[in-house]
Scaffold this active site. Structure first.
Site, PDB file in Angstrom:
ATOM      1  CE1 TYR A 118      -3.729   2.255   0.814  1.00 32.82           C
ATOM      2  CE2 TYR A 118      -2.244   3.210   2.095  1.00 32.82           C
ATOM      3  CZ  TYR A 118      -3.508   3.522   1.379  1.00 32.82           C
ATOM      4  OH  TYR A 118      -4.338   4.499   1.640  1.00 32.82           O
ATOM      5  CD1 TRP A 120      -1.430   7.569  -0.643  1.00 30.71           C
ATOM      6  CD2 TRP A 120      -1.654   9.372  -2.015  1.00 30.71           C
ATOM      7  NE1 TRP A 120      -2.798   8.163  -0.534  1.00 30.71           N
ATOM      8  CE2 TRP A 120      -2.925   9.301  -1.242  1.00 30.71           C
ATOM      9  CE3 TRP A 120      -1.441  10.540  -2.722  1.00 30.71           C
ATOM     10  CZ2 TRP A 120      -4.039  10.122  -1.381  1.00 30.71           C
ATOM     11  CZ3 TRP A 120      -2.519  11.392  -2.764  1.00 30.71           C
ATOM     12  CH2 TRP A 120      -3.716  11.271  -2.261  1.00 30.71           C
TER      13      TRP A 120
HETATM   14  N1  LIG Z   1      -1.594   7.786  12.770  1.00 26.33           N
HETATM   15  C1  LIG Z   1      -2.173   8.126  11.419  1.00 26.33           C
HETATM   16  N2  LIG Z   1      -1.652   7.254  10.427  1.00 26.33           N
HETATM   17  C2  LIG Z   1      -2.089   7.411   8.962  1.00 26.33           C
HETATM   18  C3  LIG Z   1      -2.935   8.333   8.866  1.00 26.33           C
HETATM   19  C4  LIG Z   1      -3.564   9.014   9.828  1.00 26.33           C
HETATM   20  O1  LIG Z   1      -4.542   9.943   9.579  1.00 26.33           O
HETATM   21  N3  LIG Z   1      -3.136   9.064  10.972  1.00 26.33           N
HETATM   22  N4  LIG Z   1      -3.497   8.377   7.479  1.00 26.33           N
HETATM   23  C5  LIG Z   1      -3.241   7.243   6.670  1.00 26.33           C
HETATM   24  C6  LIG Z   1      -3.505   7.313   5.337  1.00 26.33           C
HETATM   25  S1  LIG Z   1      -5.027   8.285   4.847  1.00 26.33           S
HETATM   26  C7  LIG Z   1      -2.630   7.017   4.284  1.00 26.33           C
HETATM   27  S2  LIG Z   1      -2.986   7.157   2.629  1.00 26.33           S
HETATM   28  C8  LIG Z   1      -1.434   6.484   4.479  1.00 26.33           C
HETATM   29  C9  LIG Z   1      -0.073   6.974   3.562  1.00 26.33           C
HETATM   30  O2  LIG Z   1       0.861   6.211   3.782  1.00 26.33           O
HETATM   31  P1  LIG Z   1       1.935   6.060   2.518  1.00 26.33           P
HETATM   32  O3  LIG Z   1       1.220   6.127   1.198  1.00 26.33           O
HETATM   33  O4  LIG Z   1       2.624   4.828   2.945  1.00 26.33           O
HETATM   34  O5  LIG Z   1       2.798   7.381   2.771  1.00 26.33           O
HETATM   35  P2  LIG Z   1       3.797   8.021   1.784  1.00 26.33           P
HETATM   36  O6  LIG Z   1       4.828   8.876   2.451  1.00 26.33           O
HETATM   37  O7  LIG Z   1       3.100   8.809   0.707  1.00 26.33           O
HETATM   38  O8  LIG Z   1       4.791   6.759   1.184  1.00 26.33           O
HETATM   39  C10 LIG Z   1       5.039   6.473  -0.080  1.00 26.33           C
HETATM   40  C11 LIG Z   1       6.537   6.171  -0.194  1.00 26.33           C
HETATM   41  O9  LIG Z   1       6.703   5.739  -1.521  1.00 26.33           O
HETATM   42  C12 LIG Z   1       7.950   6.468  -2.080  1.00 26.33           C
HETATM   43  N5  LIG Z   1       8.014   6.678  -3.534  1.00 26.33           N
HETATM   44  C13 LIG Z   1       7.761   7.914  -3.985  1.00 26.33           C
HETATM   45  N6  LIG Z   1       7.551   7.735  -5.345  1.00 26.33           N
HETATM   46  C14 LIG Z   1       7.918   6.439  -5.601  1.00 26.33           C
HETATM   47  C15 LIG Z   1       8.401   5.626  -6.658  1.00 26.33           C
HETATM   48  O10 LIG Z   1       8.427   5.922  -7.912  1.00 26.33           O
HETATM   49  N7  LIG Z   1       9.039   4.370  -6.505  1.00 26.33           N
HETATM   50  C16 LIG Z   1       8.961   3.959  -5.446  1.00 26.33           C
HETATM   51  N8  LIG Z   1       9.512   2.731  -5.383  1.00 26.33           N
HETATM   52  N9  LIG Z   1       8.776   4.579  -4.058  1.00 26.33           N
HETATM   53  C17 LIG Z   1       8.415   5.820  -4.171  1.00 26.33           C
HETATM   54  C18 LIG Z   1       8.230   7.716  -1.126  1.00 26.33           C
HETATM   55  O11 LIG Z   1       9.332   8.045  -1.053  1.00 26.33           O
HETATM   56  C19 LIG Z   1       7.457   7.303   0.230  1.00 26.33           C
HETATM   57  O12 LIG Z   1       8.276   6.601   1.130  1.00 26.33           O
HETATM   58  O13 LIG Z   1      -0.723   6.835   5.901  1.00 26.33           O
HETATM   59  C20 LIG Z   1      -1.981   6.444   6.905  1.00 26.33           C
HETATM   60  N10 LIG Z   1      -1.454   6.531   8.146  1.00 26.33           N
HETATM   61  N1  LIG Z   2      -1.488  18.374   2.763  1.00 23.58           N
HETATM   62  C1  LIG Z   2      -1.674  17.063   3.022  1.00 23.58           C
HETATM   63  N2  LIG Z   2      -3.132  16.883   2.605  1.00 23.58           N
HETATM   64  C2  LIG Z   2      -3.553  15.709   2.322  1.00 23.58           C
HETATM   65  C3  LIG Z   2      -2.550  14.667   2.707  1.00 23.58           C
HETATM   66  C4  LIG Z   2      -1.324  14.740   3.381  1.00 23.58           C
HETATM   67  O1  LIG Z   2      -0.526  13.828   3.826  1.00 23.58           O
HETATM   68  N3  LIG Z   2      -0.962  16.305   3.207  1.00 23.58           N
HETATM   69  N4  LIG Z   2      -3.042  13.048   2.865  1.00 23.58           N
HETATM   70  C5  LIG Z   2      -4.266  12.883   1.681  1.00 23.58           C
HETATM   71  C6  LIG Z   2      -4.741  11.618   2.188  1.00 23.58           C
HETATM   72  S1  LIG Z   2      -3.951  10.033   2.000  1.00 23.58           S
HETATM   73  C7  LIG Z   2      -6.133  11.555   2.785  1.00 23.58           C
HETATM   74  S2  LIG Z   2      -6.647   9.941   3.238  1.00 23.58           S
HETATM   75  C8  LIG Z   2      -6.726  12.715   3.130  1.00 23.58           C
HETATM   76  C9  LIG Z   2      -7.352  12.625   4.531  1.00 23.58           C
HETATM   77  O2  LIG Z   2      -8.364  13.438   4.563  1.00 23.58           O
HETATM   78  P1  LIG Z   2      -8.907  13.738   6.217  1.00 23.58           P
HETATM   79  O3  LIG Z   2      -9.132  12.082   6.807  1.00 23.58           O
HETATM   80  O4  LIG Z   2     -10.212  14.308   6.260  1.00 23.58           O
HETATM   81  O5  LIG Z   2      -7.601  14.425   6.986  1.00 23.58           O
HETATM   82  P2  LIG Z   2      -7.147  14.652   8.270  1.00 23.58           P
HETATM   83  O6  LIG Z   2      -6.174  15.682   8.268  1.00 23.58           O
HETATM   84  O7  LIG Z   2      -6.853  13.270   8.966  1.00 23.58           O
HETATM   85  O8  LIG Z   2      -8.375  15.110   9.314  1.00 23.58           O
HETATM   86  C10 LIG Z   2      -9.109  16.395   9.169  1.00 23.58           C
HETATM   87  C11 LIG Z   2      -9.637  16.889  10.321  1.00 23.58           C
HETATM   88  O9  LIG Z   2     -10.428  16.154  10.811  1.00 23.58           O
HETATM   89  C12 LIG Z   2     -10.380  16.604  12.382  1.00 23.58           C
HETATM   90  N5  LIG Z   2     -10.584  15.420  13.070  1.00 23.58           N
HETATM   91  C13 LIG Z   2     -10.054  14.475  13.708  1.00 23.58           C
HETATM   92  N6  LIG Z   2     -10.747  13.486  14.392  1.00 23.58           N
HETATM   93  C14 LIG Z   2     -11.970  13.936  14.394  1.00 23.58           C
HETATM   94  C15 LIG Z   2     -13.115  13.615  15.144  1.00 23.58           C
HETATM   95  O10 LIG Z   2     -13.185  12.603  15.677  1.00 23.58           O
HETATM   96  N7  LIG Z   2     -14.410  14.300  15.018  1.00 23.58           N
HETATM   97  C16 LIG Z   2     -14.017  15.612  14.407  1.00 23.58           C
HETATM   98  N8  LIG Z   2     -15.387  16.292  14.271  1.00 23.58           N
HETATM   99  N9  LIG Z   2     -12.882  16.018  13.706  1.00 23.58           N
HETATM  100  C17 LIG Z   2     -11.935  15.126  13.727  1.00 23.58           C
HETATM  101  C18 LIG Z   2      -8.918  16.866  12.358  1.00 23.58           C
HETATM  102  O11 LIG Z   2      -8.976  17.974  13.245  1.00 23.58           O
HETATM  103  C19 LIG Z   2      -8.251  17.253  11.206  1.00 23.58           C
HETATM  104  O12 LIG Z   2      -7.638  18.316  11.038  1.00 23.58           O
HETATM  105  O13 LIG Z   2      -5.857  13.660   3.108  1.00 23.58           O
HETATM  106  C20 LIG Z   2      -5.355  14.047   1.892  1.00 23.58           C
HETATM  107  N10 LIG Z   2      -4.583  15.309   1.928  1.00 23.58           N
HETATM  108 MO   LIG Z   3      -5.133   8.422   2.461  1.00 26.02          MO
END
Ligand SMILES: Nc1nc2c(c(=O)[nH]1)N[C@H]1C(S)=C(S)[C@@H](COP(=O)(O)OP(=O)(O)OC[C@H]3O[C@@H](n4cnc5c(=O)[nH]c(N)nc54)[C@H](O)[C@@H]3O)O[C@H]1N2
Ligand SMILES: Nc1nc2c(c(=O)[nH]1)N[C@H]1C(S)=C(S)[C@@H](COP(=O)(O)OP(=O)(O)OC[C@H]3O[C@@H](n4cnc5c(=O)[nH]c(N)nc54)[C@H](O)[C@@H]3O)O[C@H]1N2
Ligand SMILES: [Mo]
Length: 766
Positions: A118, A120
């Protein structure tokens, strides 16, 4: 002023990132300037990080962990993360991986390979690391896969039970923000519409439009309410009312809003009758007929801390206005995360505005830039998949469980399954040491497989440092690709800007060479090189759209913008067809209607996911028992200064660090009670782990809540001691590794209690 000669060597190419389109200036093979594409009205600053493409954290050579190299598969595997790596040639690395894949397949079968992988990765239709790896592994006979996402697992599983349609469909068809701007009077947002998140769109964002549409809405008098622990979840310029609630208690507030509508005769009976099924048992639950507890506003105040008077008044305002209920994705990334989504849809159904312009519900405006963005769309080609002969899979966030508990049973969406016995883990384009919860548990799990192979550009990803064989991958700036997403209308010729750093190779090249060793090159490459694939994929677009010029013209022009093929399609109203004709456009749910009670889910008999929206106590929350010892709820939201862990070494992310660590936000009262001042280094801890962070004291976060965004590298003080203090501010050493419920088994990252204390002086992070 540059000299004539250097000017002549200056070159500009376009690239596309998940956070926008940029012009990249290079001089003598180095990146010297990054400018946002002028067509973007609200560009993201994140592009500046590209200036750090050749950072010292780049992986320059294929590397093998010493213990694995000396002793073979499984060699000193408990030393993963603390042993040195030995550089090897590409020939050697390729042969090692090919031989090891063959060994595992013949000794244990393909299902012993976990390649759910998994993450991005980077933008670009062809060099998408996960698609490349999955295609390769399918050609090799298959792999244990993963389903659903860290972003949306609970929603992806529960939403189809409610409305029949897939979650993706509901998101794609979301009521457009231009329609909201024009018609909505009350925009009620649980978790806000954070503009920091709208910077991002998977696959790449052409234009950032969310801020503009919200301005338009505000200009027309739309009132916004931000129900969230964080003030900035709706930017201050929109003058939103900020209502705080204890994290993870949104369901209780939604149920109380529904209770007020019902008890005050404000529920739209005709709508419920015609368009929903199962209102009666849900109503009985609201009124407390079974358990003697009405889910009224007083009850919700005790749970959430949101005053009952405000809840009742808000319900009346909602019934009197054209109201859109928006729920952020974060709400469902928590224990019982299925419930707030179901409750929000039920609440919208009781208001009876689903299918009307500017009313109803939306699942995640602003979570990424595409939700309701109101742009034309062009369907873009992707690398074709090959069928995976292995049918076994895990819900994506069960990665530690599968490694720790081979053979153990688990539930998922009505199915009872068992975890396969994984011997080899293969990852490309993701970073479990960023994304997974309870990283100290993951470190234990990571000691189980015999071999771990990772492709990565950067050592900062823990995934590379905890692997056995590390293959250096290029960044998008070092290869040619086609950029764009099918949620938008901008397509970019991403031309290589600089040469690969060190010996880095494209994932495609790495896998093609291994495929040659394994004798599967023909099915994997189909005889094409990378440029051949770009032309091939582009032809697919040409066949579908007469707006696409021939490939050479596209490549020359650099960027294409498509008109909508069906005029007006960018102004959508979710479920308007169903509203107009509930029989002819019946929903694909069992009843053909919106299910406020699901017989299917009832049939599963899950106590942690009842058959109608319900309040269930999360495993950890401010009203629970654990709040006695760890008194702060930790929100680990998405970082404003980067995408996850990517380009954390870049200047945008580094500038925001405090004392070299990730910033943790806390309320002035909570800081004072602990003797913490703004700018202090603090230690954040609970029973699962501890990390350092830099204190940012602000009244933008409610009392009792602290916010530490994800994305700092995983850097334990002493990697050989499990649970050792993490020094960069990686919050996933603290979070809870638990499925949302037996239904979706999604991640519960937002369910987490911690304590914070002033840290004793500590040398700054390297
Ligand atoms: N506590 C907490 N944890 C969370 C979340 C949260 O809200 N709270 N959010 C979750 C969510 S929604 C998501 S989507 C995940 C995201 O988690 P990930 O998608 O695993 O996070 P990234 O840092 O985007 O990891 C992408 C990796 O791919 C590498 N990469 C970039 N381009 C390439 C390429 O072309 N080839 C290869 N081989 N590698 C490449 C980058 O250097 C990076 O290390 O995290 C989750 N984790
Ligand atoms: N700049 C930036 N943008 C991103 C990403 C990133 O890594 N960086 N990641 C992308 C990805 S993979 C995803 S999945 C999306 C995720 O999108 P979201 O899941 O919506 O993003 P978060 O920033 O985790 O949460 C949004 C807000 O929800 C509020 N929140 C957290 N818990 C609760 C709760 O229990 N109740 C309420 N009411 N509010 C709460 C927090 O204050 C937080 O700032 O964002 C995407 N956009
Ligand atoms: Mo995500």
């Amino acid at each position: 002023m540059p000299t004539r000669q250097t000017q002549s060597q200056r070159r500009t190419t376009l690239t596309m990132a998940h956070w926008g389109v940029y012009e990249i200036d290079t001089l003598e093979g180095r990146i010297v300037a990054v400018r946002p594409w002028p067509g973007d009205p609200d560009p993201s600053p994140l592009g500046q990080s590209f200036l750090s493409n050749d950072h010292h954290q780049r992986i320059r050579h294929p590397m093998v962990r010493a213990g694995w190299l000396e002793k073979g598969p499984g060699g000193r595997r408990e030393r993963r993360g603390c042993e040195d790596f030995v550089p090897v040639s590409w020939e050697k690395a390729t042969a090692l991986v090919a031989d090891e894949l063959s060994r595992v397949r013949s000794e244990h079968g393909n299902e012993a390979i976990y390649a759910g992988s998994y993450g991005w990765a980077s933008a670009g239709r062809f060099h998408h690391a996960l698609s490349q790896l999955h295609r390769f592994m399918s050609a090799f006979g298959g792999y244990t896969a993963s389903v659903n996402t860290y972003s949306l697992a609970a929603a992806e599983v529960v939403v189809p039970h409610i409305v029949g349609h897939s979650y993706d469909h509901i998101q794609r068809e979301a009521t457009s923000l231009p329609v909201v701007a024009e018609h909505c009077e009350l925009l009620l947002c649980f978790g806000g519409i954070p503009l920091k998140n709208a910077q991002i769109q998977a696959g790449g964002q052409g234009r950032h439009l969310v801020r503009g549409w919200l301005r338009e809405a505000r200009k027309r008098g739309c009132r916004m309410v931000n129900v969230s622990p964080l003030a900035d979840d709706i930017a201050r310029e929109f003058g939103a009312e900020w209502l705080t609630l204890r994290p993870n208690t949104d369901t209780a507030v939604m149920l109380a809003l529904a209770h007020t509508l019902e008890s005050e005769g404000l529920a739209d009976r005709a709508f419920l009758e015609r368009y929903t099924s199962g209102f009666e048992p849900f109503r009985a639950y609201l009124l407390g007929e079974g358990d003697g507890q009405p889910k009224d506003a007083d009850w919700a105040e005790r749970i959430s801390g949101l005053p009952a008077r405000r809840i009742r008044a808000l319900a009346r305002e909602m019934a009197a206005s054209r109201t859109m209920i928006n729920v952020s994705w974060s709400l469902q990334r928590a224990d019982h995360g299925e419930q707030p989504y179901w409750a929000a849809i039920a609440l919208a159904a009781m208001l009876g505005q689903i299918g009307l312009p500017g009313g109803g519900f939306a699942l995640g405006y602003g979570a990424v830039g595409s939700v309701g963005n109101g742009t034309p769309r062009v369907k873009l080609p992707a690398l074709p998949r090959l069928p995976n002969p292995v049918k076994r899979f895990i819900p994506v966030a069960r990665i530690s469980d599968i490694l720790l508990n081979p053979g153990a049973p688990f539930d998922y969406n009505g199915q009872r399954m068992t975890y396969p016995d994984i011997r080899l883990v293969y990852w490309a384009g993701g970073n479990p040491f960023h994304h997974h919860q309870d990283l100290n548990r993951l470190v234990q799990a990571w000691r189980r497989p015999e071999t771990i192979v990772v492709h990565e550009p950067f050592w900062t990803s823990g995934a590379a440092r905890y692997a056995d064989i590390v293959l250096p991958a290029t960044t998008p700036l070092e290869r040619n690709d086609i950029g764009g997403t099918s949620q938008e209308n901008v397509v970019v010729a991403m031309k290589q800007a600089v040469a690969p750093v060190g010996e880095a190779r494209n994932d495609y090249t790495i896998l093609s060479r291994i495929a040659e060793e394994l004798g599967i090159a023909k099915s994997f490459t189909e005889g094409r090189d990378a440029m051949g694939w770009l032309r091939h994929l582009y032809e697919d677009l040409r066949q579908r759209s007469n707006q696409a010029p021939d490939f050479n013209t596209f490549w020359e022009r650099g960027i294409l913008e498509f008109e909508d093929e069906i005029p007006g399609r960018s102004r959508r109203v979710l479920l308007s067809e169903f509203r107009a004709d509930p029989v002819g456009h019946a929903l694909p749910s069992p009843s053909g209607k919106i299910e406020l009670y699901s017989e299917t889910i009832a049939g599963f008999g899950y106590d942690d996911c009842p058959p109608h929206p319900s309040w269930l106590e999360p495993a950890e929350w401010l009203g629970g028992e654990a709040a006695g010892t760890h008194r702060l709820h930790l929100i680990t939201n998405q970082p404003a200064t980067r995408l996850h862990g990517q380009w954390d070494h870049g200047e945008v992310s580094q500038k925001a660090k405090i004392k070299g660590r990730e910033a943790i936000q806390l309320n002035p009262g909570d800081a004072a009670a602990r003797g913490i001042s703004d700018g202090d280094m603090v230690r954040v801890y609970n029973g699962r782990g501890a990390c350092l962070a830099g204190a940012c004291v602000t009244d933008g976060v409610m009392p009792g809540v602290v916010v530490l965004p994800t994305g700092a590298p995983f850097e334990p003080e002493d990697p050989s001691t499990p649970g050792s203090l993490e020094t960069e501010g990686n919050p996933n050493v603290l979070t809870l590794d638990k499925g949302t419920s037996r239904l979706a088994q999604g991640p519960s990252a937002q369910t987490c209690l911690v304590e914070v204390e002033k840290a004793v002086p500590h040398p700054p992070a390297a």
